[in-house]
Motif scaffolding. Structure first.
Motif, PDB file in Angstrom:
ATOM      1  N   LYS A 110      44.628 -90.277   8.807  1.00  0.00           N
ATOM      2  CA  LYS A 110      46.084 -90.067   8.840  1.00  0.00           C
ATOM      3  C   LYS A 110      46.693 -90.708  10.085  1.00  0.00           C
ATOM      4  CE  LYS A 110      46.145 -85.993   5.979  1.00  0.00           C
ATOM      5  NZ  LYS A 110      46.583 -84.637   5.778  1.00  0.00           N
ATOM      6  N   ILE A 111      45.985 -90.625  11.219  1.00  0.00           N
ATOM      7  CA  ILE A 111      46.486 -91.256  12.435  1.00  0.00           C
ATOM      8  C   ILE A 111      46.499 -92.767  12.254  1.00  0.00           C
ATOM      9  CG2 ILE A 111      45.983 -91.663  14.879  1.00  0.00           C
ATOM     10  CD1 ILE A 111      44.848 -88.780  14.937  1.00  0.00           C
ATOM     11  N   ALA A 112      45.480 -93.309  11.609  1.00  0.00           N
ATOM     12  CA  ALA A 112      45.431 -94.759  11.358  1.00  0.00           C
ATOM     13  C   ALA A 112      46.545 -95.190  10.412  1.00  0.00           C
ATOM     14  CB  ALA A 112      44.074 -95.144  10.789  1.00  0.00           C
ATOM     15  N   ALA A 113      46.996 -94.288   9.548  1.00  0.00           N
ATOM     16  CA  ALA A 113      48.089 -94.599   8.623  1.00  0.00           C
ATOM     17  C   ALA A 113      49.450 -94.541   9.302  1.00  0.00           C
ATOM     18  CB  ALA A 113      48.056 -93.654   7.431  1.00  0.00           C
ATOM     19  N   GLY A 114      49.503 -94.087  10.570  1.00  0.00           N
ATOM     20  CA  GLY A 114      50.760 -94.095  11.299  1.00  0.00           C
ATOM     21  C   GLY A 114      51.356 -92.731  11.580  1.00  0.00           C
ATOM     22  N   VAL A 115      50.704 -91.661  11.142  1.00  0.00           N
ATOM     23  CA  VAL A 115      51.205 -90.314  11.406  1.00  0.00           C
ATOM     24  C   VAL A 115      50.836 -89.953  12.841  1.00  0.00           C
ATOM     25  CG1 VAL A 115      51.107 -87.904  10.676  1.00  0.00           C
ATOM     26  CG2 VAL A 115      50.868 -89.722   8.984  1.00  0.00           C
ATOM     27  N   PRO A 116      51.776 -89.445  13.638  1.00  0.00           N
ATOM     28  CA  PRO A 116      51.442 -89.056  15.011  1.00  0.00           C
ATOM     29  C   PRO A 116      50.366 -87.973  15.045  1.00  0.00           C
ATOM     30  CG  PRO A 116      53.817 -89.089  14.692  1.00  0.00           C
ATOM     31  CD  PRO A 116      53.199 -89.274  13.343  1.00  0.00           C
ATOM     32  N   ALA A 117      49.495 -88.055  16.028  1.00  0.00           N
ATOM     33  CA  ALA A 117      48.372 -87.119  16.128  1.00  0.00           C
ATOM     34  C   ALA A 117      48.844 -85.677  16.280  1.00  0.00           C
ATOM     35  CB  ALA A 117      47.470 -87.509  17.296  1.00  0.00           C
ATOM     36  N   ALA A 118      49.934 -85.458  17.000  1.00  0.00           N
ATOM     37  CA  ALA A 118      50.451 -84.098  17.166  1.00  0.00           C
ATOM     38  C   ALA A 118      50.921 -83.527  15.831  1.00  0.00           C
ATOM     39  CB  ALA A 118      51.591 -84.088  18.176  1.00  0.00           C
ATOM     40  N   GLN A 119      51.515 -84.358  14.997  1.00  0.00           N
ATOM     41  CA  GLN A 119      51.957 -83.896  13.682  1.00  0.00           C
ATOM     42  C   GLN A 119      50.760 -83.616  12.780  1.00  0.00           C
ATOM     43  OE1 GLN A 119      54.805 -86.447  11.801  1.00  0.00           O
ATOM     44  NE2 GLN A 119      54.676 -85.371   9.844  1.00  0.00           N
ATOM     45  N   VAL A 120      49.731 -84.456  12.864  1.00  0.00           N
ATOM     46  CA  VAL A 120      48.508 -84.211  12.094  1.00  0.00           C
ATOM     47  C   VAL A 120      47.912 -82.878  12.518  1.00  0.00           C
ATOM     48  CG1 VAL A 120      46.143 -85.016  11.704  1.00  0.00           C
ATOM     49  CG2 VAL A 120      48.024 -86.649  11.686  1.00  0.00           C
ATOM     50  N   ALA A 121      47.911 -82.608  13.812  1.00  0.00           N
ATOM     51  CA  ALA A 121      47.339 -81.354  14.320  1.00  0.00           C
ATOM     52  C   ALA A 121      48.119 -80.150  13.814  1.00  0.00           C
ATOM     53  CB  ALA A 121      47.316 -81.371  15.842  1.00  0.00           C
ATOM     54  N   ARG A 122      49.434 -80.242  13.801  1.00  0.00           N
ATOM     55  CA  ARG A 122      50.262 -79.098  13.416  1.00  0.00           C
ATOM     56  C   ARG A 122      50.258 -78.831  11.927  1.00  0.00           C
ATOM     57  NH1 ARG A 122      53.743 -81.374  17.251  1.00  0.00           N
ATOM     58  NH2 ARG A 122      54.894 -82.377  15.584  1.00  0.00           N
ATOM     59  N   SER A 123      50.343 -79.881  11.108  1.00  0.00           N
ATOM     60  CA  SER A 123      50.532 -79.622   9.679  1.00  0.00           C
ATOM     61  C   SER A 123      49.777 -80.572   8.754  1.00  0.00           C
ATOM     62  CB  SER A 123      52.023 -79.704   9.343  1.00  0.00           C
ATOM     63  OG  SER A 123      52.503 -81.014   9.613  1.00  0.00           O
ATOM     64  N   GLY A 124      48.951 -81.446   9.277  1.00  0.00           N
ATOM     65  CA  GLY A 124      48.302 -82.425   8.409  1.00  0.00           C
ATOM     66  C   GLY A 124      46.908 -82.050   7.958  1.00  0.00           C
ATOM     67  N   LEU A 125      46.396 -80.924   8.416  1.00  0.00           N
ATOM     68  CA  LEU A 125      45.038 -80.512   8.066  1.00  0.00           C
ATOM     69  C   LEU A 125      45.079 -79.187   7.316  1.00  0.00           C
ATOM     70  CD1 LEU A 125      43.438 -81.418  11.501  1.00  0.00           C
ATOM     71  CD2 LEU A 125      43.347 -82.745   9.399  1.00  0.00           C
ATOM     72  N   LEU A 126      43.919 -78.689   6.917  1.00  0.00           N
ATOM     73  CA  LEU A 126      43.886 -77.428   6.180  1.00  0.00           C
ATOM     74  C   LEU A 126      44.409 -76.268   7.004  1.00  0.00           C
ATOM     75  CD1 LEU A 126      40.479 -77.693   4.313  1.00  0.00           C
ATOM     76  CD2 LEU A 126      42.769 -77.826   3.352  1.00  0.00           C
ATOM     77  N   ARG A 127      44.124 -76.299   8.298  1.00  0.00           N
ATOM     78  CA  ARG A 127      44.656 -75.264   9.187  1.00  0.00           C
ATOM     79  C   ARG A 127      45.156 -75.932  10.454  1.00  0.00           C
ATOM     80  NH1 ARG A 127      39.426 -72.299  11.875  1.00  0.00           N
ATOM     81  NH2 ARG A 127      40.437 -72.674  13.845  1.00  0.00           N
ATOM     82  N   PRO A 128      46.174 -75.369  11.074  1.00  0.00           N
ATOM     83  CA  PRO A 128      46.731 -75.997  12.274  1.00  0.00           C
ATOM     84  C   PRO A 128      45.706 -76.057  13.405  1.00  0.00           C
ATOM     85  CG  PRO A 128      48.190 -74.285  11.452  1.00  0.00           C
ATOM     86  CD  PRO A 128      46.929 -74.189  10.675  1.00  0.00           C
ATOM     87  N   ARG A 129      45.773 -77.133  14.150  1.00  0.00           N
ATOM     88  CA  ARG A 129      44.904 -77.340  15.309  1.00  0.00           C
ATOM     89  C   ARG A 129      45.774 -77.622  16.524  1.00  0.00           C
ATOM     90  NH1 ARG A 129      39.670 -75.896  14.360  1.00  0.00           N
ATOM     91  NH2 ARG A 129      39.024 -76.612  12.343  1.00  0.00           N
ATOM     92  N   GLN A 130      45.202 -77.466  17.705  1.00  0.00           N
ATOM     93  CA  GLN A 130      45.895 -77.863  18.920  1.00  0.00           C
ATOM     94  C   GLN A 130      45.935 -79.395  18.961  1.00  0.00           C
ATOM     95  OE1 GLN A 130      47.313 -75.977  21.342  1.00  0.00           O
ATOM     96  NE2 GLN A 130      46.894 -74.178  20.082  1.00  0.00           N
ATOM     97  N   PRO A 131      47.049 -79.985  19.391  1.00  0.00           N
ATOM     98  CA  PRO A 131      47.091 -81.446  19.492  1.00  0.00           C
ATOM     99  C   PRO A 131      45.984 -82.003  20.385  1.00  0.00           C
ATOM    100  CG  PRO A 131      49.302 -80.565  19.635  1.00  0.00           C
ATOM    101  CD  PRO A 131      48.367 -79.392  19.643  1.00  0.00           C
ATOM    102  N   ASP A 132      45.631 -81.282  21.450  1.00  0.00           N
ATOM    103  CA  ASP A 132      44.553 -81.755  22.326  1.00  0.00           C
ATOM    104  C   ASP A 132      43.233 -81.883  21.579  1.00  0.00           C
ATOM    105  OD1 ASP A 132      46.246 -81.938  24.459  1.00  0.00           O
ATOM    106  OD2 ASP A 132      45.683 -79.996  25.323  1.00  0.00           O
TER     107      ASP A 132
END
Length: 147
Positions: free
Chosen positions: A51-73
């Protein structure tokens, strides 16, 4: 020019979005890892990186792009590990994680055949309790226990 004005006005510059440029081989490795890995953590990390390679910011992937939210770090740590070591960098290293409080040793749980009582000449060891095989023996054993 804009950075210069931001420094005069005391504003912080906007953080840059980290990008991930993948080769075709890396992309195929990550897709295979996401779709066919036996380890759930590897599937999650591969999906996040794709998803990051597709252009989605890593912080957004962490918050809502996975099965459960993760810390951006956490997602940034996965990104750093992939950039440093490729697919092998995503795997959990041996020896990492919480160490066991008790380690199992087979010799510690092996039953011993020794008794605290010493055997007298002619004895074979401590007497074992025999199982009752008939109902009358069971009834007799119950009567002895209840007395």
């Amino acid at each position: 020019m804009l950075g210069w004005w931001a420094s005069i006005l005391g504003e912080k510059p906007m953080p840059t979005t980290r990008r991930l440029a993948l080769t075709e081989e890396q992309r195929h490795q990550l897709i295979h890892l996401r779709d066919a890995s036996h380890k759930p953590y590897l599937r999650e990390r591969a999906a996040a990186l794709l998803k990051i390679a597709a252009g989605v910011p890593a912080a957004q992937v962490a918050r809502s792009g996975l099965l459960r939210p993760r810390q951006p770090d956490t997602v940034y740590r996965w990104l750093n590990a992939f950039e440093a070591g490729g697919v092998e960098g995503l795997k959990v290293k041996p020896g990492s994680g919480r160490k066991p409080v008790y380690s199992f040793s087979p010799s510690a749980t092996r039953p011993t055949n020794r008794s605290r009582r010493s055997t007298l000449p002619g004895q074979t060891g401590p007497k074992s309790v025999r199982r009752a095989t008939t109902t009358s023996q069971v009834d007799a054993a119950d009567d002895q226990v209840s007395m």
